[in-house]
Enzyme design. Sequence first.
Site, PDB file in Angstrom:
ATOM      1  N   GLU A 206      47.978  51.038  39.860  1.00  0.00           N
ATOM      2  CA  GLU A 206      48.181  50.257  38.642  1.00  0.00           C
ATOM      3  C   GLU A 206      49.210  50.900  37.718  1.00  0.00           C
ATOM      4  OE1 GLU A 206      44.682  53.037  37.684  1.00  0.00           O
ATOM      5  OE2 GLU A 206      45.603  52.082  39.419  1.00  0.00           O
TER       6      GLU A 206
ATOM      7  N   ASN B  55      38.980  45.717  38.451  1.00  0.00           N
ATOM      8  CA  ASN B  55      38.737  45.369  39.850  1.00  0.00           C
ATOM      9  C   ASN B  55      37.251  45.180  40.127  1.00  0.00           C
ATOM     10  OD1 ASN B  55      41.145  45.005  41.215  1.00  0.00           O
ATOM     11  ND2 ASN B  55      41.402  47.167  41.709  1.00  0.00           N
TER      12      ASN B  55
END
Length: 220
Positions: free
Chosen positions: A133, A97
């Site tokens: 995730e 990210n």
Amino acid sequence: WCVMPQLGTRLYLAIDAGPIYDDAGKLVAVVETLRDITAQKTAQDELQRLATRDGLTSVANRRSFDDMLNMEWRRASRESRALSLLMVDVDFFKRFNDTYGHQGGDECLRQVAAAMSGVVKRASDAVARYGGEEFAILLPATEPDGALIVAERIRAAVTALRLPHSGSEVADHVTVSIGVASIQVTGNGVPSSLVAAADAALYRAKHTGRNRVVQAGKTA
């Protein structure tokens, strides 16, 4: 649902039936009223689908997973059969990210979820986004060896995506760590014990190098 041959379609009909009696109280007729509520039914089904799906990845959401786990646990208990669970974590996802942005991270999760769904094809199996995730894959009537095979196939499928990940310490592409747990369900025990075992195996996978599968009760 009713098939309407002349219209060439299916309609969802609400059917009301009302009796008609004569003065003596004898049933002389029944009047049926049909109402087409296909649009309402379709909208209701879509709302129900959205309530059980993860908005980003389109796999099952956490609430749906919990419901499926409880249901499959009861079924496995009745039939005294095995139940397996995979806990899957995208390696170094925070760094992904940070490097590629949140939109890139969202696309990564979508592709990883699609890759896992492509491996898990039995109608009874379920892929769910467990949180962030992390994903959970429920495998009813699956023995430990079978669960391990599925886990390795999932790891290979994610690797085959070749999604670049310059922030990873284990590869130049996106990889996953997987914890596998299996249990022969009897009248004893609770579903949370299976989750705890898979979580513990995932923890070992992440802390012994990542990009690997670890099975509960076995070393990496």
